[in-house]
Design a protein around this motif. Structure first.
Motif, short mmCIF file in Angstrom:
data_model
loop_
_atom_site.label_atom_id
_atom_site.label_comp_id
_atom_site.label_asym_id
_atom_site.label_seq_id
_atom_site.Cartn_x
_atom_site.Cartn_y
_atom_site.Cartn_z
N PRO A 226 0.82 -1.21 0.00
CA PRO A 226 0.00 0.00 0.00
C PRO A 226 0.86 1.26 0.00
O PRO A 226 1.93 1.29 0.61
CB PRO A 226 -0.79 -0.12 1.30
CG PRO A 226 0.07 -0.96 2.19
CD PRO A 226 0.75 -1.93 1.28
N ARG A 227 0.39 2.28 -0.70
CA ARG A 227 1.11 3.55 -0.68
C ARG A 227 0.83 4.30 0.62
O ARG A 227 1.71 4.96 1.17
CB ARG A 227 0.72 4.41 -1.88
CG ARG A 227 1.36 5.80 -1.85
CD ARG A 227 1.14 6.54 -3.14
NE ARG A 227 1.86 5.88 -4.23
CZ ARG A 227 1.69 6.18 -5.50
NH1 ARG A 227 0.82 7.09 -5.86
NH2 ARG A 227 2.38 5.56 -6.44
N ARG A 228 -0.41 4.20 1.10
CA ARG A 228 -0.81 4.93 2.31
C ARG A 228 -1.41 3.96 3.32
O ARG A 228 -2.31 3.18 2.98
CB ARG A 228 -1.84 6.01 1.97
CG ARG A 228 -1.29 7.19 1.18
CD ARG A 228 -2.38 7.83 0.36
NE ARG A 228 -2.74 6.95 -0.75
CZ ARG A 228 -2.73 7.33 -2.02
NH1 ARG A 228 -2.40 8.56 -2.35
NH2 ARG A 228 -3.06 6.48 -2.97
N ASP A 252 16.24 4.08 3.73
CA ASP A 252 16.11 5.55 3.63
C ASP A 252 14.73 6.08 4.03
O ASP A 252 14.17 6.97 3.38
CB ASP A 252 16.42 6.02 2.21
CG ASP A 252 17.79 5.57 1.76
OD1 ASP A 252 18.70 5.55 2.60
OD2 ASP A 252 17.96 5.24 0.57
N VAL A 253 14.17 5.53 5.09
CA VAL A 253 12.88 6.02 5.58
C VAL A 253 13.09 7.34 6.31
O VAL A 253 14.06 7.52 7.04
CB VAL A 253 12.23 4.98 6.51
CG1 VAL A 253 10.96 5.54 7.16
CG2 VAL A 253 11.90 3.72 5.73
N LEU A 254 12.16 8.28 6.10
CA LEU A 254 12.18 9.54 6.85
C LEU A 254 11.13 9.46 7.95
O LEU A 254 9.93 9.40 7.69
CB LEU A 254 11.88 10.73 5.92
CG LEU A 254 11.86 12.10 6.61
CD1 LEU A 254 13.21 12.41 7.24
CD2 LEU A 254 11.46 13.20 5.62
N TYR A 255 11.60 9.47 9.19
CA TYR A 255 10.71 9.41 10.36
C TYR A 255 10.34 10.85 10.73
O TYR A 255 11.20 11.66 11.08
CB TYR A 255 11.44 8.74 11.52
CG TYR A 255 10.59 8.44 12.72
CD1 TYR A 255 10.11 7.16 12.97
CD2 TYR A 255 10.27 9.44 13.63
CE1 TYR A 255 9.34 6.88 14.08
CE2 TYR A 255 9.48 9.17 14.74
CZ TYR A 255 9.02 7.89 14.96
OH TYR A 255 8.25 7.62 16.06
N VAL A 256 9.06 11.16 10.62
CA VAL A 256 8.58 12.51 10.89
C VAL A 256 7.98 12.54 12.29
O VAL A 256 6.89 12.00 12.53
CB VAL A 256 7.55 12.96 9.85
CG1 VAL A 256 7.15 14.41 10.10
CG2 VAL A 256 8.10 12.79 8.44
N GLY A 299 10.39 11.51 -2.68
CA GLY A 299 11.38 11.09 -1.70
C GLY A 299 11.10 9.71 -1.16
O GLY A 299 10.18 9.02 -1.62
N PRO A 300 11.87 9.29 -0.16
CA PRO A 300 11.71 7.96 0.41
C PRO A 300 10.43 7.87 1.24
O PRO A 300 9.75 8.88 1.46
CB PRO A 300 12.96 7.82 1.29
CG PRO A 300 13.29 9.22 1.67
CD PRO A 300 12.96 10.06 0.48
N THR A 351 5.41 6.59 -0.29
CA THR A 351 4.84 5.61 0.63
C THR A 351 4.74 6.28 2.00
O THR A 351 5.71 6.85 2.49
CB THR A 351 5.73 4.36 0.72
OG1 THR A 351 5.77 3.74 -0.57
CG2 THR A 351 5.21 3.38 1.75
N VAL A 352 3.56 6.19 2.61
CA VAL A 352 3.31 6.88 3.87
C VAL A 352 2.67 5.92 4.87
O VAL A 352 1.69 5.23 4.54
CB VAL A 352 2.38 8.10 3.68
CG1 VAL A 352 2.09 8.77 5.02
CG2 VAL A 352 2.98 9.10 2.70
#
Length: 403
Positions: A226-228, A252-256, A299-300, A351-352
């Motif tokens: 899934p994208r989301r 390369d995941v960005l943790y927000v 982005g990642p 991907t979120v």
């Protein structure tokens, strides 16, 4: 190139002998697994499961034509049975390549833990990678087969025990959306059955029963990631762990982190430190509530934790805690902020995985502002859930798929 999985379990098998745990107690039928062993075209045997001749016979195969037996476990690994009539098992030194009389080429792959991985190339050029449990390829900077060799057709590895191994392979281009990723060396750390298959699917992988035969390069139903994804749950329910697990096999995941820092709050600092320790070392962190620019940029993958704190910041910015401000344009301003976020989630190409609190089952807040926050968060969850391919509710550490 056809492979037959004589076993798909951990070295001690599943269920483990004399283990009383719930996973072992329920590992029966197709979920019972012998130690992982792989028969390639009836000619190459990677590792040995107990009773390999019987295991092959149950799968409708024979090991009489095996020309090469290769061991992947280290010398001090689990004891193996050497059946009569088979060639003497060997371990190939890292980087060395050998040719088998059957037309297969085998190359030993260096790992970051004791053991040996094997890349097998079939007579028609199909390529698979097989890794022992608890290991990942060492020093990947280009596709594991060498620059220009492209991705593997099939990869068999300890997906749940070493998700970072899959992340490394993806980062190096050795695993792509067309690679058939099989989870092997399955142990009792994860309940068998639906939960095992759900976790593997979240990583873009699958598991098959012992005795399954597959044609390398002929699998086209690779799990559609899934994208989301929206992960809901109450306090300390395990929702953040579930969200992190869904991306730990990707590079390369960005943790927000939407919570930011809180000066002088030791408990908050401890919570933040715990989250940081759990994250893979390759992940980056951004502490911000400005989510729309991230969602609209390429982005990642993004892991957003959490939307409840984002909503707190949004309500702060529009003065929504004040009754007077709320009724004098604050409600409309917050609705506009939420709509902007929902639109960004709907249109994102990244991907979120987003985390949010499920507050609807709690007590009714005593204050008007508390009820306002509860209602706003419920509406936000509904709006974002409508834009996500997957929505899960985490209760007592168990992920319940809602969509």
């Amino acid at each position: 190139m056809e492979i037959t999985l004589l076993g798909t379990g951990a070295p001690e098998g599943l269920p483990r002998p004399d283990c009383p745990c719930a996973s072992c107690a329920t590992a029966s039928g197709d979920e019972a697994r012998a130690a992982t062993a792989l028969l390639v075209d009836g000619a190459v045997l990677l590792d040995l499961t107990p009773g390999p001749a019987f295991a092959a016979a149950r799968a409708g195969r024979s090991i009489a034509g095996v020309r090469q037996v290769l061991l992947s476990h280290p010398h001090d690994g689990p004891a193996v049975e050497f059946p009569a009539g088979l060639p003497a098992p060997v371990r190939v030194p890292d980087g060395r390549e050998l040719s088998v009389i059957s037309g297969h080429r085998v190359r030993a792959v260096a790992l970051d833990a004791p053991g040996t991985g094997y890349e097998v190339t079939g007579p028609e050029g199909e390529r698979l990678l097989y890794l022992p449990p608890g290991t990942a390829p060492a020093g990947l900077s280009a596709p594991a087969g060498g620059p220009g060799s492209g991705p593997y057709d099939m990869v068999l590895l300890d997906v749940l025990g070493r998700p970072d191994a899959l992340a490394r392979l993806r980062g190096a281009g050795a695993v792509t959306a067309t690679t058939d990723v099989l989870g092997v060396h399955v142990d009792h750390d994860v309940p068998p059955g639906p939960e095992l298959h759900r976790r593997l699917a979240a990583a873009g992988a699958r598991a098959v029963p012992d005795g399954t035969s597959l044609v390398v390069g002929d699998y086209h139903a690779v799990p559609d990631l899934p994208r989301r994804t929206l992960v809901l749950g109450g306090a300390r329910s395990g929702k953040s762990v579930e969200a992190e697990r869904r991306l730990e096999s990707f590079p390369d995941v960005l943790y927000v982190a939407t919570g930011g820092t809180r000066e002088g709050d030791a408990d908050w600092a401890a919570r933040v430190a715990l989250h940081r320790e759990r994250r893979p070392g390759s992940w980056r962190t951004a502490e911000t509530c400005d989510l729309v620019p991230l969602l609209t940029a390429d982005g990642p993958p993004l892991l957003i934790d959490c939307l409840a704190l984002w909503l707190t910041d949004a309500m702060d910015s529009v003065g929504a805690w004040s009754d007077a401000t709320w009724h004098d344009g604050g409600e409309e301003a917050l609705a506009a902020r939420v709509a902007e976020l929902v639109a960004a989630v709907r249109g994102t190409r990244r991907t979120v995985v987003a985390v949010s609190n499920e507050v609807g089952s709690g007590v009714v807040p005593a204050t008007a502002s508390g009820r306002r926050f509860r209602d706003a968060l419920g509406r936000l969850n509904v709006a974002l859930g409508a834009q996500c391919e997957q929505v899960v509710l985490v209760v007592a550490g168990q992920a319940l798929p809602l969509r």
